[in-house]
Design a protein around this motif. Structure first.
Motif, PDB file in Angstrom:
ATOM      1  N   VAL A   1      -4.827   8.482   6.923  1.00 17.97           N
ATOM      2  CA  VAL A   1      -4.935  10.002   6.482  1.00 17.97           C
ATOM      3  C   VAL A   1      -5.856  10.504   7.579  1.00 17.97           C
ATOM      4  CG1 VAL A   1      -6.038  11.472   4.629  1.00 17.97           C
ATOM      5  CG2 VAL A   1      -4.824   9.195   4.151  1.00 17.97           C
ATOM      6  N   PRO A   2      -5.539  11.937   8.106  1.00 23.59           N
ATOM      7  CA  PRO A   2      -6.134  12.660   9.175  1.00 23.59           C
ATOM      8  C   PRO A   2      -7.385  13.315   8.264  1.00 23.59           C
ATOM      9  CG  PRO A   2      -4.285  13.882   8.497  1.00 23.59           C
ATOM     10  CD  PRO A   2      -4.086  12.557   7.573  1.00 23.59           C
ATOM     11  N   TYR A   3      -8.458  13.097   9.085  1.00 25.54           N
ATOM     12  CA  TYR A   3      -9.649  13.763   8.438  1.00 25.54           C
ATOM     13  C   TYR A   3      -9.517  15.308   8.040  1.00 25.54           C
ATOM     14  CZ  TYR A   3     -12.745  10.332  10.351  1.00 25.54           C
ATOM     15  OH  TYR A   3     -13.515   8.908  10.640  1.00 25.54           O
ATOM     16  N   ASN A   4      -8.820  16.009   9.011  1.00 24.32           N
ATOM     17  CA  ASN A   4      -8.659  17.566   8.666  1.00 24.32           C
ATOM     18  C   ASN A   4      -7.206  17.875   8.534  1.00 24.32           C
ATOM     19  OD1 ASN A   4     -11.350  18.211   8.977  1.00 24.32           O
ATOM     20  ND2 ASN A   4     -10.935  17.837  10.920  1.00 24.32           N
ATOM     21  N   SER A   5      -6.507  18.424   7.609  1.00 21.94           N
ATOM     22  CA  SER A   5      -5.082  18.733   7.371  1.00 21.94           C
ATOM     23  C   SER A   5      -4.957  19.820   6.643  1.00 21.94           C
ATOM     24  CB  SER A   5      -4.500  17.243   7.073  1.00 21.94           C
ATOM     25  OG  SER A   5      -3.061  17.756   6.632  1.00 21.94           O
ATOM     26  N   MET A   6      -3.956  20.696   6.697  1.00 24.43           N
ATOM     27  CA  MET A   6      -3.496  21.856   5.886  1.00 24.43           C
ATOM     28  C   MET A   6      -2.590  21.174   4.807  1.00 24.43           C
ATOM     29  SD  MET A   6      -3.077  25.039   8.279  1.00 24.43           S
ATOM     30  CE  MET A   6      -2.501  25.985   6.783  1.00 24.43           C
ATOM     31  N   ASP A   7      -1.886  20.353   5.062  1.00 24.10           N
ATOM     32  CA  ASP A   7      -0.909  19.555   4.167  1.00 24.10           C
ATOM     33  C   ASP A   7      -1.576  18.551   3.665  1.00 24.10           C
ATOM     34  OD1 ASP A   7       0.999  21.637   4.791  1.00 24.10           O
ATOM     35  OD2 ASP A   7       1.806  20.326   6.270  1.00 24.10           O
ATOM     36  N   ASP A   8      -1.192  17.864   2.613  1.00 24.11           N
ATOM     37  CA  ASP A   8      -1.518  16.653   1.937  1.00 24.11           C
ATOM     38  C   ASP A   8      -0.792  15.518   2.675  1.00 24.11           C
ATOM     39  OD1 ASP A   8      -3.416  17.851   0.156  1.00 24.11           O
ATOM     40  OD2 ASP A   8      -1.798  18.142  -1.178  1.00 24.11           O
ATOM     41  N   VAL A   9      -1.191  14.896   3.969  1.00 21.94           N
ATOM     42  CA  VAL A   9      -0.668  13.948   4.873  1.00 21.94           C
ATOM     43  C   VAL A   9      -1.157  12.630   4.499  1.00 21.94           C
ATOM     44  CG1 VAL A   9       0.335  13.301   7.140  1.00 21.94           C
ATOM     45  CG2 VAL A   9       0.100  15.680   6.532  1.00 21.94           C
ATOM     46  N   ALA A  10      -0.282  11.353   4.200  1.00 16.97           N
ATOM     47  CA  ALA A  10      -0.827  10.289   4.095  1.00 16.97           C
ATOM     48  C   ALA A  10       0.561   9.514   4.478  1.00 16.97           C
ATOM     49  CB  ALA A  10      -1.224   9.986   2.608  1.00 16.97           C
ATOM     50  N   ASP A  11       0.547   9.085   5.910  1.00 11.77           N
ATOM     51  CA  ASP A  11       1.415   8.017   6.142  1.00 11.77           C
ATOM     52  C   ASP A  11       1.146   6.637   5.757  1.00 11.77           C
ATOM     53  OD1 ASP A  11       2.559  10.391   7.482  1.00 11.77           O
ATOM     54  OD2 ASP A  11       1.261  10.061   9.247  1.00 11.77           O
ATOM     55  N   ARG A  12       2.410   6.086   5.583  1.00 13.28           N
ATOM     56  CA  ARG A  12       2.358   4.759   4.929  1.00 13.28           C
ATOM     57  C   ARG A  12       2.565   3.507   5.958  1.00 13.28           C
ATOM     58  NH1 ARG A  12       4.681   8.546   1.531  1.00 13.28           N
ATOM     59  NH2 ARG A  12       3.501   8.977  -0.282  1.00 13.28           N
ATOM     60  N   GLY A  13       2.251   2.332   5.421  1.00 14.10           N
ATOM     61  CA  GLY A  13       2.706   1.173   6.017  1.00 14.10           C
ATOM     62  C   GLY A  13       2.325  -0.054   5.572  1.00 14.10           C
ATOM     63  N   LEU A  14       1.592  -0.916   6.269  1.00 12.55           N
ATOM     64  CA  LEU A  14       1.279  -2.413   5.867  1.00 12.55           C
ATOM     65  C   LEU A  14      -0.155  -2.758   6.578  1.00 12.55           C
ATOM     66  CD1 LEU A  14       2.204  -5.023   4.342  1.00 12.55           C
ATOM     67  CD2 LEU A  14       3.034  -5.674   6.680  1.00 12.55           C
ATOM     68  N   LEU A  15      -0.806  -3.516   5.822  1.00 13.13           N
ATOM     69  CA  LEU A  15      -2.226  -4.065   6.257  1.00 13.13           C
ATOM     70  C   LEU A  15      -2.146  -5.448   5.891  1.00 13.13           C
ATOM     71  CD1 LEU A  15      -5.377  -3.445   7.245  1.00 13.13           C
ATOM     72  CD2 LEU A  15      -5.686  -3.914   4.669  1.00 13.13           C
ATOM     73  N   LEU A  16      -2.490  -6.237   6.930  1.00 15.40           N
ATOM     74  CA  LEU A  16      -2.662  -7.859   6.904  1.00 15.40           C
ATOM     75  C   LEU A  16      -3.893  -8.225   7.532  1.00 15.40           C
ATOM     76  CD1 LEU A  16       0.662  -8.847   8.190  1.00 15.40           C
ATOM     77  CD2 LEU A  16       0.205  -8.855   5.727  1.00 15.40           C
ATOM     78  N   GLN A  17      -4.736  -8.902   6.716  1.00 16.54           N
ATOM     79  CA  GLN A  17      -6.009  -9.355   7.179  1.00 16.54           C
ATOM     80  C   GLN A  17      -6.372 -10.637   6.751  1.00 16.54           C
ATOM     81  OE1 GLN A  17      -9.075  -6.032   7.291  1.00 16.54           O
ATOM     82  NE2 GLN A  17     -10.318  -7.524   5.871  1.00 16.54           N
ATOM     83  N   GLY A  18      -7.203 -11.306   7.575  1.00 21.92           N
ATOM     84  CA  GLY A  18      -7.575 -12.600   7.298  1.00 21.92           C
ATOM     85  C   GLY A  18      -9.253 -12.405   7.445  1.00 21.92           C
ATOM     86  N   GLU A  19     -10.018 -12.971   6.546  1.00 25.03           N
ATOM     87  CA  GLU A  19     -11.366 -12.945   6.726  1.00 25.03           C
ATOM     88  C   GLU A  19     -12.059 -14.560   6.325  1.00 25.03           C
ATOM     89  OE1 GLU A  19     -12.106  -8.636   4.509  1.00 25.03           O
ATOM     90  OE2 GLU A  19     -12.774 -10.450   3.510  1.00 25.03           O
ATOM     91  N   LEU A  20     -13.144 -14.644   7.306  1.00 21.96           N
ATOM     92  CA  LEU A  20     -13.904 -16.002   7.037  1.00 21.96           C
ATOM     93  C   LEU A  20     -15.206 -15.431   6.198  1.00 21.96           C
ATOM     94  CD1 LEU A  20     -14.424 -18.836   7.766  1.00 21.96           C
ATOM     95  CD2 LEU A  20     -15.830 -18.101   9.676  1.00 21.96           C
TER      96      LEU A  20
END
Length: 185
Positions: free
Chosen positions: A37-56
């Motif tokens: 999501v951009p900080y400043n936007s005239m439109d309600d923009v939210a681009d989608r995708g995938l998050l993968l993460q590993g934590e110790l």
């Protein structure tokens, strides 16, 4: 700055792993529906995708954990805003995430709320295009991870939460609603 940040994270992580104040060690694997999501936007923009993460997971006390992490986020624009209207604005990220977080949690069996804060680096390609900002960068940038959610189960080994990374230099947030499983070592 970029090299210093990476060296600092590596040194900090290697010193923490051998510390005597660590009570338990485990691995947490997260997967989630990614969003940028951009900080400043005239439109309600939210681009989608995938998050993968590993934590110790390095448990210091029942209410405090240190969590070095590595992961990746990939988001793409479909040319539409949240209301399914066409837009030229976008916030895309294709990055490897690396850093460390500290988690404060309520040590409650079955449902334990938590809050995380840390610092890290994003390595990849970032594009933010709005009516107010334009940023097209590749390489290493810093980010600030912020997360909150619930640890579920008798041993609090299922993680359900929202994890976000503020990336000020490219004027966007990335993150996900994620589900994780913790495996003891």
């Amino acid at each position: 700055m970029k090299k210093t940040l990476i060296v600092f994270i590596v040194v900090l992580t290697s010193n923490i792993l051998s510390a005597q104040f660590i009570k338990e060690k485990s691995i947490n694997a997260l997967i989630g529906l990614g969003i940028s999501v951009p900080y400043n936007s005239m439109d309600d923009v939210a681009d989608r995708g995938l998050l993968l993460q590993g934590e110790l997971v390095l448990k210091v006390t029942s209410w405090f954990e240190l969590r070095p992490y590595a992961g990746m986020i990939i988001t793409n624009s479909n040319g539409k805003d949240l209301n399914n209207n066409p837009t030229n604005e976008k916030a895309e990220s294709k990055a490897f995430l690396l850093g460390g977080k500290a988690r404060l949690r309520a040590p409650i069996p079955w449902v334990a709320p938590y809050l995380e804060l840390g610092i890290g680096a994003s390595i990849g390609k970032f594009e933010t295009f709005t009516y107010y900002d334009y940023s097209d960068k590749g390489g290493i940038i810093y980010h600030i991870p912020i997360a909150f959610g619930l640890e579920l189960g008798k041993n609090n080994n299922v993680d359900l939460g929202f994890t976000y990374y503020s990336q000020p230099s490219v004027k966007q947030f990335v993150g996900a609603m994620a589900v994780g499983i913790t495996f003891p070592l």
